[in-house]
Scaffold this motif. Structure first.
Motif, PDB file in Angstrom:
ATOM      1  N   ALA A 106      24.305  51.606  21.351  1.00 24.00           N
ATOM      2  CA  ALA A 106      24.969  52.746  20.697  1.00 24.00           C
ATOM      3  C   ALA A 106      26.038  52.609  19.979  1.00 24.00           C
ATOM      4  N   ASP A 107      25.541  52.494  18.546  1.00 22.58           N
ATOM      5  CA  ASP A 107      26.316  51.999  17.265  1.00 22.58           C
ATOM      6  C   ASP A 107      26.704  53.314  16.251  1.00 22.58           C
ATOM      7  N   GLU A 108      25.923  54.386  16.623  1.00 21.64           N
ATOM      8  CA  GLU A 108      25.753  55.395  15.633  1.00 21.64           C
ATOM      9  C   GLU A 108      25.240  55.131  14.327  1.00 21.64           C
TER      10      GLU A 108
ATOM     11  N   GLY B  90      16.835  52.046  13.312  1.00 18.10           N
ATOM     12  CA  GLY B  90      15.621  51.917  13.914  1.00 18.10           C
ATOM     13  C   GLY B  90      15.499  52.678  15.035  1.00 18.10           C
ATOM     14  N   THR B  91      14.465  52.621  15.695  1.00 16.73           N
ATOM     15  CA  THR B  91      14.332  53.430  17.226  1.00 16.73           C
ATOM     16  C   THR B  91      15.315  52.926  18.212  1.00 16.73           C
ATOM     17  N   PHE B  92      15.851  51.820  18.211  1.00 17.58           N
ATOM     18  CA  PHE B  92      16.596  51.600  19.372  1.00 17.58           C
ATOM     19  C   PHE B  92      18.085  51.606  19.094  1.00 17.58           C
ATOM     20  N   HIS B  93      18.462  52.402  17.958  1.00 20.99           N
ATOM     21  CA  HIS B  93      19.995  52.210  17.519  1.00 20.99           C
ATOM     22  C   HIS B  93      20.079  54.105  17.654  1.00 20.99           C
ATOM     23  N   LEU B  94      21.252  54.173  18.406  1.00 18.82           N
ATOM     24  CA  LEU B  94      21.658  55.547  18.931  1.00 18.82           C
ATOM     25  C   LEU B  94      22.381  56.198  17.907  1.00 18.82           C
ATOM     26  N   ASN B  95      22.324  57.733  18.059  1.00 18.81           N
ATOM     27  CA  ASN B  95      23.565  58.455  17.124  1.00 18.81           C
ATOM     28  C   ASN B  95      24.683  58.648  17.553  1.00 18.81           C
ATOM     29  N   PHE B  96      25.164  57.840  18.833  1.00 17.01           N
ATOM     30  CA  PHE B  96      26.452  58.061  19.259  1.00 17.01           C
ATOM     31  C   PHE B  96      26.959  56.810  19.737  1.00 17.01           C
ATOM     32  N   SER B  97      28.032  56.639  19.804  1.00 15.47           N
ATOM     33  CA  SER B  97      28.976  55.497  20.403  1.00 15.47           C
ATOM     34  C   SER B  97      29.423  55.492  21.744  1.00 15.47           C
TER      35      SER B  97
ATOM     36  N   ALA C 202       8.708  57.614  24.398  1.00 15.58           N
ATOM     37  CA  ALA C 202       8.636  58.440  23.153  1.00 15.58           C
ATOM     38  C   ALA C 202       8.737  59.890  23.537  1.00 15.58           C
ATOM     39  N   GLY C 203       9.639  60.635  22.608  1.00 13.53           N
ATOM     40  CA  GLY C 203       9.798  61.971  23.084  1.00 13.53           C
ATOM     41  C   GLY C 203      11.055  62.352  23.882  1.00 13.53           C
ATOM     42  N   CYS C 204      11.419  61.280  24.841  1.00 17.44           N
ATOM     43  CA  CYS C 204      12.361  61.568  25.604  1.00 17.44           C
ATOM     44  C   CYS C 204      13.913  61.413  24.863  1.00 17.44           C
ATOM     45  N   PHE C 205      15.068  61.923  25.571  1.00 15.92           N
ATOM     46  CA  PHE C 205      16.259  61.956  24.925  1.00 15.92           C
ATOM     47  C   PHE C 205      17.306  61.020  25.816  1.00 15.92           C
ATOM     48  N   LEU C 206      18.153  60.612  25.085  1.00 20.62           N
ATOM     49  CA  LEU C 206      19.470  59.779  25.525  1.00 20.62           C
ATOM     50  C   LEU C 206      20.739  60.543  25.209  1.00 20.62           C
ATOM     51  N   THR C 207      21.569  60.705  26.138  1.00 15.80           N
ATOM     52  CA  THR C 207      22.742  61.612  25.627  1.00 15.80           C
ATOM     53  C   THR C 207      23.983  61.165  26.471  1.00 15.80           C
ATOM     54  N   ASP C 208      25.126  61.278  25.929  1.00 15.29           N
ATOM     55  CA  ASP C 208      26.565  60.939  26.659  1.00 15.29           C
ATOM     56  C   ASP C 208      27.190  62.254  26.621  1.00 15.29           C
ATOM     57  N   ASP C 209      26.428  63.487  26.574  1.00 16.90           N
ATOM     58  CA  ASP C 209      27.300  64.577  26.749  1.00 16.90           C
ATOM     59  C   ASP C 209      26.234  65.559  27.611  1.00 16.90           C
ATOM     60  N   PRO C 210      26.831  65.877  28.743  1.00 19.59           N
ATOM     61  CA  PRO C 210      26.164  66.707  29.796  1.00 19.59           C
ATOM     62  C   PRO C 210      25.654  68.125  29.359  1.00 19.59           C
ATOM     63  N   GLN C 211      26.506  68.374  28.131  1.00 22.61           N
ATOM     64  CA  GLN C 211      26.391  69.948  27.850  1.00 22.61           C
ATOM     65  C   GLN C 211      25.262  69.902  26.551  1.00 22.61           C
ATOM     66  N   TYR C 212      25.145  68.704  26.198  1.00 20.24           N
ATOM     67  CA  TYR C 212      24.128  68.358  25.008  1.00 20.24           C
ATOM     68  C   TYR C 212      23.208  67.507  25.503  1.00 20.24           C
ATOM     69  N   LEU C 213      22.015  67.589  26.220  1.00 21.64           N
ATOM     70  CA  LEU C 213      21.118  66.928  26.634  1.00 21.64           C
ATOM     71  C   LEU C 213      20.013  66.388  25.668  1.00 21.64           C
TER      72      LEU C 213
ATOM     73  N   LYS D 157      20.549  64.964  22.658  1.00 28.94           N
ATOM     74  CA  LYS D 157      21.435  64.495  21.570  1.00 28.94           C
ATOM     75  C   LYS D 157      20.699  63.235  20.732  1.00 28.94           C
ATOM     76  N   TYR D 158      19.987  62.600  21.374  1.00 26.46           N
ATOM     77  CA  TYR D 158      19.447  61.516  20.709  1.00 26.46           C
ATOM     78  C   TYR D 158      17.849  61.515  21.216  1.00 26.46           C
ATOM     79  N   MET D 159      16.703  61.930  20.363  1.00 27.10           N
ATOM     80  CA  MET D 159      15.509  61.906  20.785  1.00 27.10           C
ATOM     81  C   MET D 159      14.782  60.506  20.321  1.00 27.10           C
ATOM     82  N   ILE D 160      14.167  59.911  21.245  1.00 23.69           N
ATOM     83  CA  ILE D 160      13.484  58.559  21.158  1.00 23.69           C
ATOM     84  C   ILE D 160      12.364  58.981  19.977  1.00 23.69           C
ATOM     85  N   PRO D 161      12.178  58.335  19.122  1.00 23.95           N
ATOM     86  CA  PRO D 161      11.150  58.719  18.088  1.00 23.95           C
ATOM     87  C   PRO D 161       9.864  58.509  18.766  1.00 23.95           C
TER      88      PRO D 161
END
Length: 327
Positions: free
Chosen positions: A107-109, A114-121, A72-83, A85-89
């Protein structure tokens, strides 16, 4: 002793609270570093299905430590310039990962699902950079570069769960046997048992070893009981010898003492009512005529049978005066 004032007590409590919070944050930061990106699937044609019945790329996060961690509170990203990108609720109990367990993010945008659905694909035939970032938004916990030549329904997974190597690519391989939410390698063999089976195919050495263990245990028990018995017998012998010596010393003392004439035993009682009772009894018997001989107190057993708990004869016993009148 110096008295602690109310403001001083408040400052002490505030300092203790800050230290406790800092310690808990430090422990949390240390434990979260055990999280690993463990397996990634890009082209999910007919593989893993989410709770909505959809197939989409997914990322597996694995806990490589012996303690529980919370993403909780950590981030997942596919962009090294934007760490960030998605904060885990925060507040979702499902973000807690037990030791040697894993969870899967899709990764379905579709973050509204829910918590386990990211904002990128993740698009096929493209090299993807993935990173798991700490809750400070700048510390990279783990990162991986997924190659573009990943076939459909194949995953890019660690050879051993959560294990890193000096060369990052040596820890990963492409596999058709995907294991989302489970261990990448299922160990169904025991190397020690396999070596023993090769060295002793007929089980002869194993049988002899088991027999030796059993008989050794019985021998140890026998020796232990034997030792306890010997110690108990020696203690009993010493006690008997001591009793015998005391008996002999007592007999010698009795033999060496001269014969003494019996002396009258004095009354050891200190109750002042005893002599009073004896005087009253003697006076009563003298007034009633004495006993069988003058100056003697005669005690005869009672001939009347009565119950002690309802003895009216004792309550209605005639006095000396009554007996004299009767005569």
């Amino acid at each position: 002793m110096q008295r602690i004032t109310h403001p001083a007590l408040q400052r002490l409590l505030l300092l203790s609270t800050i230290v406790a919070l800092w310690g808990s944050l430090s422990l949390s930061a240390q434990s979260i570093t055990a999280a690993r990106i463990n397996e990634v699937m890009i082209d999910n044609v007919d593989n893993y299905i989410d709770n909505y019945g959809k197939r989409s790329p997914w990322i597996e996060i694995y806990n490589s430590s012996a303690g529980t961690i919370n993403l909780a509170g950590c981030f997942l990203t596919d962009d090294p310039q934007y760490l960030k990108k998605y904060m885990i609720p925060k507040g979702d109990v499902l973000t807690v990962i037990k030791p040697r367990q894993s969870i899967v993010f899709f990764a379905d945008e579709m973050p509204m699902r829910g918590t386990f659905h990211l904002n990128f694909s993740l698009a096929p035939d493209t090299t993807h950079y993935l990173a798991l970032v700490s809750n400070d938004g700048s510390t990279i916990i783990d990162e991986v570069e997924v190659p573009a030549s990943l076939p459909a329904n194949h995953s890019y997974a660690r050879i051993d769960d959560g294990v890193r190597t000096v060369v990052a690519t040596e820890a990963w391989h492409v596999t058709e046997h995907t294991t989302p939410g489970s261990n990448n390698v299922v160990k169904d063999k025991n190397e020690k048992i396999d070596r023993l089976q090769e060295a002793d195919p007929n089980g002869f050495v194993m049988t002899i070893t088991a027999m030796l263990v059993v008989f050794s245990g019985l021998l140890i028990l026998f020796l232990a009981y034997k030792l306890v018995g010997i110690v108990a017998m020696r203690i009993e012998g010493r006690n008997e010898s001591l009793r015998g010596r005391l008996h002999n010393r007592l007999e010698k003392r009795l033999e060496n003492q001269p014969d003494q004439e019996p002396t009258e035993l004095a009354s050891t009682t200190e109750d002042p009512l005893v002599p009073v009772a004896i005087s009253l009894a003697l006076t009563s018997e003298i007034e009633m005529g004495g006993g069988e001989a003058p100056g003697q107190l005669t005690i005869r057993p009672r001939t009347q049978v009565y119950q002690p708990w309802s003895d009216k004869s004792q309550m209605m016993r005639p006095t000396v005066t009554c007996r004299q009148l009767k005569k």
